[in-house]
Design a protein around this motif. Structure first.
Motif, mmCIF file in Angstrom:
data_model
loop_
_atom_site.group_PDB
_atom_site.id
_atom_site.type_symbol
_atom_site.label_atom_id
_atom_site.label_comp_id
_atom_site.label_asym_id
_atom_site.label_seq_id
_atom_site.Cartn_x
_atom_site.Cartn_y
_atom_site.Cartn_z
ATOM 1 N N THR A 88 7.097 0.905 -1.354
ATOM 2 C CA THR A 88 6.677 1.131 -2.818
ATOM 3 C C THR A 88 5.704 -0.068 -3.039
ATOM 4 N N PRO A 89 4.218 0.370 -3.504
ATOM 5 C CA PRO A 89 3.429 -0.646 -3.831
ATOM 6 C C PRO A 89 3.854 -1.480 -5.102
ATOM 7 N N GLU A 90 3.440 -2.647 -4.915
ATOM 8 C CA GLU A 90 4.101 -3.718 -5.987
ATOM 9 C C GLU A 90 3.636 -3.138 -7.546
ATOM 10 N N LYS A 93 5.975 -0.740 -8.833
ATOM 11 C CA LYS A 93 7.329 -1.169 -8.916
ATOM 12 C C LYS A 93 7.124 -1.751 -10.395
ATOM 13 N N TYR A 130 -4.474 5.971 -8.476
ATOM 14 C CA TYR A 130 -4.310 6.168 -7.069
ATOM 15 C C TYR A 130 -4.925 7.442 -6.337
ATOM 16 N N VAL A 173 -3.185 4.390 0.292
ATOM 17 C CA VAL A 173 -2.515 3.273 -0.619
ATOM 18 C C VAL A 173 -2.147 2.056 0.505
ATOM 19 N N LEU A 174 -1.918 2.374 1.622
ATOM 20 C CA LEU A 174 -1.274 1.571 2.649
ATOM 21 C C LEU A 174 -2.478 0.680 3.344
ATOM 22 N N ASN A 176 -4.062 -1.393 1.705
ATOM 23 C CA ASN A 176 -4.062 -2.570 0.773
ATOM 24 C C ASN A 176 -5.056 -3.228 0.824
ATOM 25 N N LYS A 289 -5.293 -10.760 -4.772
ATOM 26 C CA LYS A 289 -3.913 -9.769 -4.770
ATOM 27 C C LYS A 289 -2.782 -10.689 -4.992
#
Length: 289
Positions: A88-90, A93, A130, A173-174, A176, A289
């Protein structure tokens, strides 16, 4: 005597879809939005005028997995499950932590937040930046719809009665390699409906903006996002000039159209939304980041 309520709870998605093809059902996953929407006076059960289809237990709708650089999230994944998952992307979260109390997060689902289609939906600004896509399934097969097309108006979505939102897909999304922020303004950090929410994404290569996206919640009938405004900033060097920032704020000032309600005023919402955008634009080039 209370009226009889017809309910269905099948042990697999295939049987669920077969029944939904025969009967127009009200879908309940976590139920945290549906039960509130149909609530009656104290002591009277909620009045739902359709048979109820329970889907929260279906394993096909609770998977989280990577595919290429995309993240696939089962629509019935709860907020609590997303908080605990390593993929799960921060920023997501962070948004989830602002949603209600832990008891609600244990029941509420990402798919439910989308299908409720509230202008104040806590996860929606992030899902818009996203470029989230929704995988819908029915007995007729599958189709993929962008979230901006799926959500059409408050509580109005592009879903046929025999379809289920099966997955939320977050493209790339991965990788990053983008900087993403999320901000929510409410009476409290959590357990409160947003007065204004904002998500911003930027990808910078060699001090030039390669990608930039903005989305605002609770300042229009749906999330406010404009790809035409975003395109004006592509290729700009960072940090942005005062002229570029002022022009972007002026463009959004024209399309952000909040309302007065019991939680806030239109004037306050617009001021806060533009201030959040201004801070984000001023920070580009200094972000880490």
């Amino acid at each position: 005597m209370a009226e009889k309520v017809v309910t269905y709870r099948f042990n697999c998605l295939e049987k669920t879809l077969n029944q939904m093809n025969k009967v127009d059902c009200a879908i309940i996953a976590g139920g945290t939005d549906v039960m509130v929407l149909h609530k009656s006076r104290r002591g009277v059960p909620p009045q739902i005028n359709k048979p109820i289809m329970f889907i929260d237990h279906l394993p096909e709708l609770k998977q989280i997995y990577p595919k290429h650089n995309n993240l696939h999230i089962g629509a019935c994944t709860t907020y609590s499950e997303l908080l605990e998952h390593r993929l799960t992307p921060e920023p997501l979260k962070k948004a989830i932590k602002t949603i209600a109390a832990p008891a609600i997060r244990n029941r509420g689902t990402l798919g439910g937040n989308i299908c409720n289609a509230s202008p104040a939906g806590d996860t929606l600004p992030l899902l818009y930046v996203y470029n989230a896509k929704l995988l819908l399934r029915s007995v007729n097969g599958e189709r993929v719809v962008g979230i901006h097309d799926f959500i059409q108006a408050p509580r109005r979505i592009q879903r046929f009665h025999n379809e289920i939102v099966a997955e939320i897909i977050l493209p790339d999304v991965l990788l990053n390699d983008a900087f993403i922020v999320f901000e929510k303004v409410g009476n409290r950090n959590a357990d409160a409906i947003a007065k204004v929410s904002f998500a911003g994404l930027t990808r910078i290569i060699n001090n030039r903006i390669e990608d930039i996206r903005f989305a605002f919640g609770a300042v229009g009938p749906t999330m406010v996002r404009s790809t035409s405004i975003e395109r004006k900033l592509l290729g700009k060097t960072t940090p942005l000039t005062h002229t570029d920032i002022a022009a972007t704020l002026a463009d959004f000032d024209k399309i952000i159209k909040p309302i007065d309600d019991q939680r806030s005023t239109a004037s306050y919402r617009k001021t806060v939304a533009l201030n959040l955008l201004k801070y984000f634009l001023n920070s580009i080039g200094t972000m880490t980041k």
